[in-house]
Design an enzyme around this catalytic site. Structure first.
Site, mmCIF file in Angstrom:
data_model
loop_
_atom_site.group_PDB
_atom_site.id
_atom_site.type_symbol
_atom_site.label_atom_id
_atom_site.label_comp_id
_atom_site.label_asym_id
_atom_site.label_seq_id
_atom_site.Cartn_x
_atom_site.Cartn_y
_atom_site.Cartn_z
ATOM 1 N N ASN A 1 -5.829 -9.514 -7.656
ATOM 2 C CA ASN A 1 -5.742 -10.301 -6.429
ATOM 3 C C ASN A 1 -6.927 -11.242 -6.248
ATOM 4 O O ASN A 1 -6.810 -12.272 -5.599
ATOM 5 C CB ASN A 1 -5.609 -9.388 -5.205
ATOM 6 C CG ASN A 1 -6.571 -8.235 -5.231
ATOM 7 O OD1 ASN A 1 -6.582 -7.436 -6.163
ATOM 8 N ND2 ASN A 1 -7.407 -8.134 -4.219
ATOM 9 N N SER B 1 5.072 -6.430 -2.440
ATOM 10 C CA SER B 1 4.831 -6.564 -1.000
ATOM 11 C C SER B 1 5.411 -7.879 -0.492
ATOM 12 O O SER B 1 5.168 -8.937 -1.087
ATOM 13 C CB SER B 1 3.322 -6.535 -0.744
ATOM 14 O OG SER B 1 3.059 -6.833 0.602
ATOM 15 N N GLY B 2 6.155 -7.803 0.626
ATOM 16 C CA GLY B 2 6.830 -8.990 1.151
ATOM 17 C C GLY B 2 5.901 -10.124 1.527
ATOM 18 O O GLY B 2 6.187 -11.290 1.234
ATOM 19 N N HIS B 3 4.751 -9.789 2.149
ATOM 20 C CA HIS B 3 3.952 -10.887 2.721
ATOM 21 C C HIS B 3 3.200 -11.694 1.672
ATOM 22 O O HIS B 3 2.552 -12.695 2.005
ATOM 23 C CB HIS B 3 3.026 -10.380 3.836
ATOM 24 C CG HIS B 3 1.825 -9.597 3.413
ATOM 25 N ND1 HIS B 3 0.570 -10.130 3.420
ATOM 26 C CD2 HIS B 3 1.691 -8.327 3.001
ATOM 27 C CE1 HIS B 3 -0.306 -9.200 3.040
ATOM 28 N NE2 HIS B 3 0.352 -8.095 2.782
ATOM 29 N N CYS C 1 -9.375 -7.571 2.368
ATOM 30 C CA CYS C 1 -9.883 -6.311 2.915
ATOM 31 C C CYS C 1 -11.396 -6.285 2.932
ATOM 32 O O CYS C 1 -11.995 -5.618 3.752
ATOM 33 C CB CYS C 1 -9.393 -5.139 2.086
ATOM 34 S SG CYS C 1 -7.656 -5.187 1.811
ATOM 35 N N THR D 1 0.836 -1.203 0.000
ATOM 36 C CA THR D 1 0.000 0.000 0.000
ATOM 37 C C THR D 1 0.872 1.254 0.000
ATOM 38 O O THR D 1 0.601 2.213 -0.738
ATOM 39 C CB THR D 1 -0.936 -0.014 1.242
ATOM 40 O OG1 THR D 1 -1.713 -1.208 1.201
ATOM 41 C CG2 THR D 1 -1.852 1.193 1.267
ATOM 42 N N THR E 1 14.377 5.322 9.516
ATOM 43 C CA THR E 1 15.426 4.313 9.714
ATOM 44 C C THR E 1 14.986 2.977 9.127
ATOM 45 O O THR E 1 13.847 2.542 9.327
ATOM 46 C CB THR E 1 15.730 4.169 11.224
ATOM 47 O OG1 THR E 1 16.151 5.445 11.690
ATOM 48 C CG2 THR E 1 16.822 3.142 11.486
ATOM 49 N N GLN F 1 0.653 -8.944 -6.567
ATOM 50 C CA GLN F 1 0.270 -10.361 -6.723
ATOM 51 C C GLN F 1 1.111 -11.085 -7.772
ATOM 52 O O GLN F 1 1.076 -12.307 -7.848
ATOM 53 C CB GLN F 1 -1.219 -10.473 -7.090
ATOM 54 C CG GLN F 1 -2.152 -10.055 -5.973
ATOM 55 C CD GLN F 1 -2.139 -11.006 -4.776
ATOM 56 O OE1 GLN F 1 -1.653 -12.137 -4.854
ATOM 57 N NE2 GLN F 1 -2.664 -10.545 -3.651
#
Ligand code: PLP
Length: 386
Positions: A150, A198-200, A324, A72, A236, A178
């Site tokens: 998605n 996106s990592g997940h 979502c 996002t 950071t 995706q």
């Protein structure tokens, strides 16, 4: 109870190799990569390596990758950052089936000084390229089209779209959250300026993402502050998660073949058997231009949420739409945009596989789901006779 996870488009299991790679960076190596001392140097080196691994997955230069907190944020950075760099251009083009990370932002910006054209899709979830062509104007700052949907897995003709967008002088962004890790991507051969991941969704943890920014693309930072990410994203660095994303990128690159052969065959077998065993079922979305891991099926005369609950009771995790929206009973905006009839929209079920899905998982799902559909139809006021 045996559990079967078929909701990989919502999120994926973090690969054990990823966890292992991350752990020392919470305890032993906790330096700040900006620090001059050796604590900083130790972790800075690993951040460099992770950036190289993500770049390798996309076949781009490591300097073209910035790390973000999620898909996002990458989408917001691309869209807001482009509008910030082109103050004379206030128009955006996107599709009606984007993830809310793009669609809700574009709609919000449209109420706040910008305007947008949302290109429709057909019954199979495909775009008409001439609609894209017509939507772009001289004031279009950015065109944002998802790589793969998605909910249905439908893949848009991203390179064709990109060439049109570029020929009209606009910036081209794709939400590839995706697609990355499921199909091969090559930025060196691409017209994409900005790409979100996106990592997940690729076996790294939640809370880490990246944005590919083609060299030379003007982009105002979305998060301003320190000089991190060469001034393009302040804050950071989330060192353990960046390292995790790097490891996951390395792994999915090695697993791309498995995803496109074994996983694709499992998905096809699952889909074929369910169609054979259940009457009044349809596949939502183009069956050929589709991610290898996704099937979206609609069972007429039943509620998707009821299917989910009964599947869950048998240990099978699936989804009735995007994560979502699955907490509400709102029908899927994607299926509605495709013109899927009302009675089918409500009975939609998304099954999304991963490299961890086994033959046994698919056998069990094929044996479990048809009796659930039959039972639900028997008690449904619309489907008693079935
Ligand atoms: N874009 C697409 C196509 C997605 O599927 C998702 C997540 O479901 C996102 C963006 C948002 O990604 P994140 O959850 O990392 O913010």
């Amino acid at each position: 109870m045996k559990t079967i996870y078929l909701d990989n488009n919502a999120t994926t299991r973090v690969a054990p190799e990823v966890v292992e790679e991350m752990l020392p960076y919470f305890s032993d190596y906790y330096g700040n990569p900006s620090s001059m001392h050796y604590f900083g140097g130790q972790v800075e080196k690993k951040v460099v390596e992770a950036r190289e691994k993500v770049a390798q997955l996309l076949n781009c230069d490591p300097s073209e990758i910035i790390f973000t907190s999620c898909g996002t944020e990458s989408d917001s950075t691309a869209i807001r950052g482009t509008l910030g760099s082109y103050p004379d251009k206030r128009h955006m083009v996107t599709s009606r089936v984007e993830h809310p990370a793009v669609l809700n932002l574009v709609r919000h910006l449209s109420k706040n000084g910008c305007d947008a054209t949302e290109v429709p899709v057909d019954r199979k979830g495909n775009l008409d390229i001439s609609d894209v062509e017509q939507a772009i104007t001289d004031t279009t700052a950015i065109a944002s089209f998802m790589y793969a949907n998605n909910e249905t897995g439908v893949i848009f003709p991203i390179e064709e779209i990109g060439q049109i967008v570029k020929s009209r002088g606009s910036v081209f962004h794709t939400d590839a959250v995706q697609a990355v890790g499921k199909i091969p991507l090559d930025m060196k051969k691409s017209s994409i300026d900005l790409l979100s991941l996106s990592g997940h969704k690729l076996h790294a943890p939640k809370g880490i993402g990246a944005l590919y920014i083609r060299k030379g693309t003007k982009l105002t930072p979305f998060i301003m502050g320190g000089h991190q990410e060469r001034g393009r994203r302040a804050g950071t660095e989330n060192v353990p998660y960046i390292i995790g994303l790097g490891k996951a990128a390395e792994l999915v690159r090695l697993h791309l073949d498995d995803e496109n052969t074994r996983v694709r065959a499992l998905r096809d077998r699952l889909e074929e058997e369910l169609i054979k065993r259940c009457p009044d079922v349809q596949v939502n979305g183009d069956a050929t231009h589709r991610l290898p891991n996704t099937t979206n099926l609609s069972f007429e005369y039943v509620e998707g949420e009821s299917i989910l609950l009964l599947l869950s009771a048998q240990g099978i995790a699936a989804s009735s739409g995007s994560a979502c929206t699955s907490c509400s009973l709102e029908p899927s905006h994607v299926l509605r945009a495709m013109g899927v009839p009302f009675t089918y929209v409500h009975g939609s079920l998304r099954l999304s596989l991963s490299i961890y899905t086994t033959d046994e998982d698919i056998d069990f799902t094929i044996a479990t789901l048809p009796p659930i559909i039959k039972r639900l139809r028997e008690i449904s006021p619309f489907g008693r006779s079935r």
